[in-house]
Design an enzyme around this catalytic site. Structure first.
Site, PDB file in Angstrom:
ATOM      1  N   LYS A 102       0.814  -1.213   0.000  1.00 18.99           N
ATOM      2  CA  LYS A 102       0.000   0.000   0.000  1.00 18.99           C
ATOM      3  C   LYS A 102       0.847   1.264   0.000  1.00 18.99           C
ATOM      4  O   LYS A 102       0.370   2.328  -0.372  1.00 18.99           O
ATOM      5  CB  LYS A 102      -0.905   0.019   1.233  1.00 18.99           C
ATOM      6  CG  LYS A 102      -1.909  -1.120   1.287  1.00 18.99           C
ATOM      7  CD  LYS A 102      -2.874  -0.896   2.461  1.00 18.99           C
ATOM      8  CE  LYS A 102      -3.618  -2.172   2.833  1.00 18.99           C
ATOM      9  NZ  LYS A 102      -2.927  -2.975   3.857  1.00 18.99           N
ATOM     10  N   GLY A 103       2.088   1.162   0.466  1.00 18.04           N
ATOM     11  CA  GLY A 103       2.916   2.364   0.652  1.00 18.04           C
ATOM     12  C   GLY A 103       3.367   2.996  -0.647  1.00 18.04           C
ATOM     13  O   GLY A 103       3.292   2.389  -1.717  1.00 18.04           O
ATOM     14  N   CYS A 104       3.834   4.251  -0.549  1.00 18.22           N
ATOM     15  CA  CYS A 104       4.294   4.995  -1.733  1.00 18.22           C
ATOM     16  C   CYS A 104       5.805   4.919  -1.906  1.00 18.22           C
ATOM     17  O   CYS A 104       6.327   5.351  -2.930  1.00 18.22           O
ATOM     18  CB  CYS A 104       3.906   6.463  -1.619  1.00 18.22           C
ATOM     19  SG  CYS A 104       2.160   6.739  -1.815  1.00 18.22           S
ATOM     20  N   ILE A 105       6.504   4.479  -0.894  1.00 20.92           N
ATOM     21  CA  ILE A 105       7.965   4.566  -0.946  1.00 20.92           C
ATOM     22  C   ILE A 105       8.599   3.186  -1.108  1.00 20.92           C
ATOM     23  O   ILE A 105       8.310   2.288  -0.351  1.00 20.92           O
ATOM     24  CB  ILE A 105       8.517   5.223   0.352  1.00 20.92           C
ATOM     25  CG1 ILE A 105       7.855   6.574   0.562  1.00 20.92           C
ATOM     26  CG2 ILE A 105      10.020   5.355   0.309  1.00 20.92           C
ATOM     27  CD1 ILE A 105       8.148   7.589  -0.525  1.00 20.92           C
TER      28      ILE A 105
END
Lengths: 105, 168
Positions: A102-105
């Site tokens: 789910k994360g952006c990084i």
């Protein structure tokens, strides 16, 4: 939703190709999923990443960020991208039997 | 990314970073890194004050703009707006930068230097704008080692063949 015939049993995948049911996962299925991603052999380094991701998911409920993964799994960024050329986050999670991170990084 | 639509997935992005503030630089880096994570080719092109992100002596001291930034609120995004004159007080930019860096770190977003290393190691290309380099009297030696080349606008377009161009 697609249903694919992998290793002589029927596995349900979601529209992105991730396992619908995480309990379906085992090591032989990981090999089959990797094959689908054109990774024809899972090396010990692949397994380091897969096992680390699965452990993180178990405790945190989401796959780790790339930064965390490279710092804690012992696999550096360059190696990680070489292991999973078509996008380490998505592909490694898929092979590890996890939902898309789910994360952006 | 769900491909449940009829459109071709994005294969390549060229991201232009034109501003030299913390909030001007990070979006481009996050997008470039995010692209590589998805297996999308990515290149970063730093121009004008955006170049500060790749200048060896500047890149560790990038700050949030507290003046001329009407969205600046204290102590957090939903707090009251910071009056413009207060933004000009000595130390205000330093303070706001410190606060924001803490939040950035909490999200596991690396500092700019480390982020550029990450993107470069991930196969992202990093370029500096020739016109700005000349305008600022800079040379290749002034940049961090992740800068692959100093290129002209023409070369940028050549390298961006088949890419989506994103200006930040």
């Amino acid at each position: 939703m697609t249903i694919k015939e992998l290793i002589a049993r029927t596995i349900e995948l979601d529209s992105d190709g991730h396992l619908k049911n995480m309990n379906d996962w085992d090591e032989s299925l990981a090999n089959a999923l990797a094959f689908e991603e054109q990774i024809f052999e899972l090396t010990p380094d692949h397994w380091k990443v897969i096992n680390y991701m699965r452990n993180e998911f178990k405790t945190k409920g989401d796959a780790p960020s790339i930064r965390k993964l490279t710092k804690e799994s012992g696999i550096d960024t360059k190696t990680l991208y070489a292991l999973f050329p078509k996008g380490p986050a998505k592909k490694a999670a898929k092979i590890a039997g996890l939902p898309k991170p789910k994360g952006c990084i | 990314m769900t491909n449940d639509n009829e459109y071709e997935p994005i294969k390549k992005v060229s991201i232009i970073v034109s501003r030299g503030s913390l909030d001007g630089i990070y979006p481009g880096l996050i997008m470039a890194n995010g692209a590589r994570m998805e297996g999308i080719e990515a290149s970063l092109f730093f121009t004008f004050f955006g170049l500060h992100a790749v200048i060896e002596k500047k890149m560790d001291n990038i700050k949030v703009a507290t003046v001329g930034n009407p969205a600046m609120c204290v102590p957090s995004a939903m707090g009251p707006g910071l009056p413009t004159w207060m933004g000009a007080l000595p130390g205000m930019s330093w303070f706001a930068t410190g606060m924001m860096k803490k939040e950035i770190e909490k999200l596991d977003i690396p500092p700019i230097r480390e982020f550029l290393e990450m993107i470069h190691d991930a196969g992202g290309e990093i370029f500096a704008c020739k016109a700005t380099v000349e305008m600022f009297h800079l040379a290749k030696a002034d940049f961090c080692k992740q800068v692959d080349d100093i290129i002209s606008v023409g070369q940028f377009y050549e390298k961006s063949a088949g890419a989506q161009i994103i200006f930040t």
